[in-house]
Design an enzyme around this catalytic site. Sequence first.
Site, short mmCIF file in Angstrom:
data_model
loop_
_atom_site.label_atom_id
_atom_site.label_comp_id
_atom_site.label_asym_id
_atom_site.label_seq_id
_atom_site.Cartn_x
_atom_site.Cartn_y
_atom_site.Cartn_z
N LYS A 41 4.72 14.40 -2.12
CA LYS A 41 4.10 14.53 -0.80
C LYS A 41 3.06 15.64 -0.75
CE LYS A 41 8.27 13.10 1.63
NZ LYS A 41 9.14 13.32 2.78
N GLY A 92 16.89 25.89 5.69
CA GLY A 92 16.08 25.27 4.64
C GLY A 92 14.60 25.49 4.88
N ALA A 93 13.90 25.86 3.82
CA ALA A 93 12.45 26.08 3.92
C ALA A 93 11.74 25.44 2.73
CB ALA A 93 12.14 27.57 4.01
N GLY A 102 10.24 21.53 1.28
CA GLY A 102 9.25 20.62 1.87
C GLY A 102 9.67 20.13 3.25
N ASN A 107 16.99 30.52 4.68
CA ASN A 107 16.85 29.80 3.42
C ASN A 107 17.44 30.63 2.29
OD1 ASN A 107 15.80 27.44 2.05
ND2 ASN A 107 14.33 28.81 1.05
N THR A 160 16.33 31.08 -0.70
CA THR A 160 15.24 31.93 -1.18
C THR A 160 14.49 32.45 0.05
OG1 THR A 160 15.07 30.35 -2.99
CG2 THR A 160 13.29 31.99 -2.82
P1 ATR Z 1 12.91 18.88 0.35
O1 ATR Z 1 11.49 18.45 0.23
O2 ATR Z 1 13.89 17.77 0.49
O3 ATR Z 1 13.06 19.93 1.40
P2 ATR Z 1 13.04 21.00 -1.60
O4 ATR Z 1 11.64 21.40 -1.27
O5 ATR Z 1 13.48 21.00 -3.02
O6 ATR Z 1 13.31 19.52 -1.08
O7 ATR Z 1 14.02 21.91 -0.71
C1 ATR Z 1 15.42 21.90 -0.85
C2 ATR Z 1 16.01 22.88 0.15
O8 ATR Z 1 17.44 22.96 -0.03
C3 ATR Z 1 15.49 24.30 0.00
O9 ATR Z 1 15.54 24.95 1.24
C4 ATR Z 1 16.53 24.88 -0.98
O10 ATR Z 1 16.62 26.29 -0.97
P3 ATR Z 1 15.64 27.16 -1.92
O11 ATR Z 1 14.30 27.16 -1.26
O12 ATR Z 1 16.26 28.50 -2.01
O13 ATR Z 1 15.61 26.44 -3.25
C5 ATR Z 1 17.79 24.28 -0.40
N1 ATR Z 1 18.87 24.27 -1.38
C6 ATR Z 1 18.99 23.42 -2.42
N2 ATR Z 1 20.12 23.70 -3.12
C7 ATR Z 1 20.72 24.75 -2.51
C8 ATR Z 1 21.91 25.51 -2.74
N3 ATR Z 1 22.73 25.23 -3.75
N4 ATR Z 1 22.20 26.51 -1.88
C9 ATR Z 1 21.38 26.80 -0.84
N5 ATR Z 1 20.24 26.13 -0.57
C10 ATR Z 1 19.91 25.11 -1.39
#
Ligand code: ATR
Length: 275
Positions: free
Chosen positions: A47, A127-128, A130, A151, A153
């Site tokens: 995307k 969540g932050a 995409g 988030n 991170t």
């Molecule tokens: P999408 O486009 O579906 O949002 P992405 O950009 O990979 O996919 O984002 C995944 C989200 O889930 C992010 O907010 C990620 O946190 P990070 O930015 O810290 O990576 C979060 N996420 C994925 N696995 C996680 C975990 N085990 N614990 C906490 N947050 C998680």
Amino acid sequence: MQNAGMEALGLSWRYLAFEVQPEKLREALEEAKEMKLIGVNLTVPHKLLAVEMMDALDESAQTWGAVNTVRFEAKDAKGAWRPLREITGMPQEVRAHGFNTDAEAITRALHEDLQLDVRGAKILLLGAGGAGRTAALKLAADGAGELFLVNRTQGKAEAVAGEIRERWPTVRVTVGYPSGTVELVLNATSLGLKADDPLPCDGERFSLRKAGAVYDMVYRPAETPLLAEAKKAGCRVANGITMLLYQGARALELWSGRKAPVGVMRAALLKSVYG
Ligand code: ATR
């Protein structure tokens, strides 16, 4: 859901899934033009990458900085760009026109499933990535009163907060959990997809009893652990299936120029996802 929608509209089109490596995306889009495809949907991680690869960007794609729907177009007899479905004969040149139907689907789903009006609402967004970024920007654009961004991170949440402060300065935005109540908790992390995932919301920092409603973008399983907890805490709950439906329905409208048969698409989607 797309094939059911196309059939209901009497279109002899087929919706197919292709797995494309990110480094091959440009090539795949060029081949789609060559083959005169009507359009494509793109998902993670394409995307964001696709924005640079479009020949034209709709305002929706410009605003959210991501493309999930492409409509292929060619020039008509008068030299105006038209969707390929309207072109007869073999077009000379085809262009890729990028749209974003995700953002609108978020507000539509919140309104329909939770009767939630974003305007003025306090919202905790988890969540932050995409999906989280698009949701945060859309909620800000719709006039949310206050956004709390959390988030794993933290730097990514801070970057999104910075972008909101710049583009929608009247929206209050904080990185971290709220101390008081919120109208909505929105999960835009991928946590909940796997059975042994921890909850995306830290119960020590925020109690779901302080939330009016919880929306989980995850839709499989239908009741995620977050939604089960939220129900126990007395919140209104909904999962992300309606969002998935509405981004797809809008895409079909862009390709076909017709109103999407949402009822038919919803039934097909529920059957394919939940059996
Ligand atoms: P999408 O486009 O579906 O949002 P992405 O950009 O990979 O996919 O984002 C995944 C989200 O889930 C992010 O907010 C990620 O946190 P990070 O930015 O810290 O990576 C979060 N996420 C994925 N696995 C996680 C975990 N085990 N614990 C906490 N947050 C998680």
